[in-house]
Design an enzyme around this catalytic site. Structure first.
Site, PDB file in Angstrom:
ATOM      1  N   SER A  40       0.839  -1.187   0.000  1.00 53.73           N
ATOM      2  CA  SER A  40       0.000   0.000   0.000  1.00 53.73           C
ATOM      3  C   SER A  40       0.875   1.237   0.000  1.00 53.73           C
ATOM      4  O   SER A  40       1.947   1.269   0.590  1.00 53.73           O
ATOM      5  CB  SER A  40      -0.937   0.002   1.209  1.00 53.73           C
ATOM      6  OG  SER A  40      -0.411   0.787   2.240  1.00 53.73           O
ATOM      7  N   LYS A  41       0.371   2.227  -0.724  1.00 57.02           N
ATOM      8  CA  LYS A  41       1.090   3.495  -0.847  1.00 57.02           C
ATOM      9  C   LYS A  41       1.263   4.129   0.538  1.00 57.02           C
ATOM     10  O   LYS A  41       2.272   4.753   0.820  1.00 57.02           O
ATOM     11  CB  LYS A  41       0.267   4.398  -1.775  1.00 57.02           C
ATOM     12  CG  LYS A  41       0.957   5.655  -2.201  1.00 57.02           C
ATOM     13  CD  LYS A  41       1.973   5.422  -3.293  1.00 57.02           C
ATOM     14  CE  LYS A  41       2.699   6.715  -3.612  1.00 57.02           C
ATOM     15  NZ  LYS A  41       4.059   6.554  -3.964  1.00 57.02           N
ATOM     16  N   ARG A  42       0.238   3.929   1.388  1.00 61.15           N
ATOM     17  CA  ARG A  42       0.278   4.525   2.731  1.00 61.15           C
ATOM     18  C   ARG A  42       1.484   4.038   3.532  1.00 61.15           C
ATOM     19  O   ARG A  42       2.009   4.720   4.375  1.00 61.15           O
ATOM     20  CB  ARG A  42      -0.999   4.178   3.498  1.00 61.15           C
ATOM     21  CG  ARG A  42      -2.144   5.136   3.229  1.00 61.15           C
ATOM     22  CD  ARG A  42      -3.175   5.051   4.345  1.00 61.15           C
ATOM     23  NE  ARG A  42      -3.636   3.694   4.561  1.00 61.15           N
ATOM     24  CZ  ARG A  42      -4.589   3.109   3.860  1.00 61.15           C
ATOM     25  NH1 ARG A  42      -5.167   3.763   2.877  1.00 61.15           N
ATOM     26  NH2 ARG A  42      -4.974   1.879   4.126  1.00 61.15           N
TER      27      ARG A  42
ATOM     28  N   ASP B  79       7.638   5.494  -8.710  1.00 64.30           N
ATOM     29  CA  ASP B  79       8.738   5.411  -7.723  1.00 64.30           C
ATOM     30  C   ASP B  79       9.830   4.464  -8.218  1.00 64.30           C
ATOM     31  O   ASP B  79      11.021   4.753  -8.088  1.00 64.30           O
ATOM     32  CB  ASP B  79       8.225   4.880  -6.372  1.00 64.30           C
ATOM     33  CG  ASP B  79       7.259   5.827  -5.697  1.00 64.30           C
ATOM     34  OD1 ASP B  79       7.369   7.045  -5.916  1.00 64.30           O
ATOM     35  OD2 ASP B  79       6.379   5.339  -4.949  1.00 64.30           O
TER      36      ASP B  79
END
Length: 495
Positions: free
Chosen positions: A263-265, A273
């Site tokens: 997850s990006k979080r 990226d």
């Protein structure tokens, strides 16, 4: 107000048939994360493998989550990955428009059609979004479910706000088939009467998806396994309309480790990226393809695939039910293989921005420096720290001149450099061959091993213990004047 059936007949008439049709339908909510990229790739591969059509659809009905520039990023990523779409907002097609907010009127009409058919109902209850999202909704207690169509219509006509809900059968079960997970059966009483059309007239994701997939003639619906629980409700919608159900392909999740989804979080990398971290697009795609799919038969052992080879080899039978773990080390291994396999020209082109980050002197050849790096770097971002010494000689300690294997000590190094300055300073031709032959001849004349001379020369010109390329290549790239200047500085250091 009777529905105009002609509209629905015209919509049906537009639907293309007879070919595999797949769609990638991202929401413009930010970066392309790895799971999303994999869905796009698998969707594209299914279409290309079958000689079918790949469609891009932008799902922007959730206006609150939209991110500025995200749609452009979707186009850019797909183009970079060469996942070309045959139909979409920018190229058009027979079932346009391909942006959900531009299809707004369509959903309302189909929601009303479903009400007429008895598979949905107008609901006038005041419910907050958060109540809906929690799934905490006891449909038996919804008084609107049992209103007659005439009663409900009168309230709609009077201007009372409403949503349209799916009318799930109270009894029995619903079974749907997934290409990877097989048959899955659920009891209808465990399904909620989900909202199909919100008060603002916009559809929910679950409803818009089904309508668009049908009207665009989608034959294979590829999505993450987190949507497995919604699939029975989709099936009931298809059945309510009397439509053919597409092939469902639910992909197992991509995990950071055995317990956590990426997850990006949590700072897990997006495609963007990974590119910024020095990974090549082709290596990323190759690795992502193998996160949840394995080649079979004669190519079962093959690891490296071009996009064209993947399109030929891809089949649903090779897909796995098990979650796939994203391993940056494994991706790095793929990246190194791809870097080594590039032509010297292509590698130099890819490496140039990273070389020029630190080697500002335009007289120093990018292609010559790149030639030293190709076999020695795993990611393009490794490059700057390997070649920064070309731009300026770093501070270094005389201890670097000591090397047991090369039989070199500071005293020996002093003699070697003094001789090398005289020899290299007087060369008429500055080429790799000439530098090599001169230094080898010098070592022979001084009755020392080549390494005893080459080690201190390399330390003096690079100021580093580890360099891409040896003394000869580095001297040639630096040029005669700079090489001699650095050798003299080395001599001064040695006192």
């Amino acid at each position: 107000m009777a529905l105009d059936m002609k509209y629905f007949e015209e919509m049906e008439a537009k639907i293309p048939h007879g070919k595999v049709r797949t769609r990638f339908a991202p929401s413009p909510t930010g970066y392309m994360h790895i799971g999303n990229l994999r869905t796009a790739l698998y969707t594209w591969l299914i279409a290309r493998n079958a000689g079918g059509t790949f469609i891009l659809r932008i799902e922007d009905t959730d206006q609150t989550r939209q991110v500025e520039g995200a749609t452009e990023l979707i186009y850019k990523t797909l183009a970079e990955c060469r996942l070309d779409h045959d139909e979409g907002p920018d190229v058009g097609g027979p079932v346009a428009p391909y942006i959900q907010t531009e299809r707004r009127d369509t959903y309302g009409k189909y929601a009303r059609l479903l009400v007429e058919k008895g598979h949905a109902y107008y609901c006038f209850c005041e419910k907050t979004e958060s109540e809906e999202d929690s799934g905490d909704f006891n449909r038996a207690a919804d008084p609107c479910r049992d209103l007659s169509l005439a009663e409900a219509q009168a309230r709609v006509d009077a201007g009372e706000p409403y949503v349209i809900r799916q009318k799930i059968p109270q009894e029995g079960t619903t079974t749907f088939h997934d290409a990877i997970f097989g048959d899955i059966t659920v009891e209808n009483k465990t399904l909620d009467d989900q909202v199909l059309l919100k008060r603002d007239g916009l559809p929910t994701y679950n409803f818009a998806n089904v309508i668009d997939d049908h009207l665009m003639g989608i034959t294979h619906v590829v999505r993450g396994s987190e949507y497995l629980s919604s699939a029975p409700k989709y099936n009931l919608l298809y059945e309510g309309f009397g439509w053919e159900i597409p092939t469902y392909v639910h992909c197992s999740p991509v995990m950071r480790d055995a317990k956590h989804k990426m997850s990006k979080r949590h700072g897990d990398p997006s495609y963007e990226d990974l590119r910024n971290q020095g990974f090549l697009t082709n290596a990323i795609l190759n690795y992502v393809a193998l996160l949840g799919w394995s080649p079979r038969g004669e190519i079962a052992e093959q690891e490296v695939f071009s996009l064209e080879e993947l399109a030929k080899a891809f089949d649903l039978e090779g897909m796995s039910k098990s979650p796939a773990i994203f391993d940056i080390e494994k991706l790095t291994h793929f990246n190194a293989m791809y870097l080594r396999a590039m032509s010297p020209e292509d590698f130099a082109k890819a490496a140039e921005p990273f070389i020029r980050q630190v080697v500002k002197d335009e007289r120093l050849s990018v292609s010559d420096i790149a030639a030293l790096l190709q076999a020695r770097c795993e990611r393009l971002t490794d490059i700057p720290e390997k070649v920064d010494f070309f731009d300026h000689l770093p501070e270094y300690s005389v201890d670097l001149f000591t090397n047991k294997k090369s039989k070199c000590t500071p005293e020996v190094a002093k003699d070697m450099l003094a001789a090398a300055v005289g020899m290299l300073g007087n060369l008429n031709t500055w080429s790799q061959e000439m530098i090599h032959d001169s230094l080898v001849g010098l070592a022979e004349g001084m009755q020392v091993k080549n390494a005893t001379l080459m080690w201190p020369v390399r330390i003096a010109v690079a100021g580093k213990a580890v360099t891409p390329g040896g003394a000869v290549e580095i001297c040639q790239i630096l040029g005669q004047e700079e090489t001699v200047r650095r050798l003299k500085l080395g001599l001064e250091k040695l006192g």
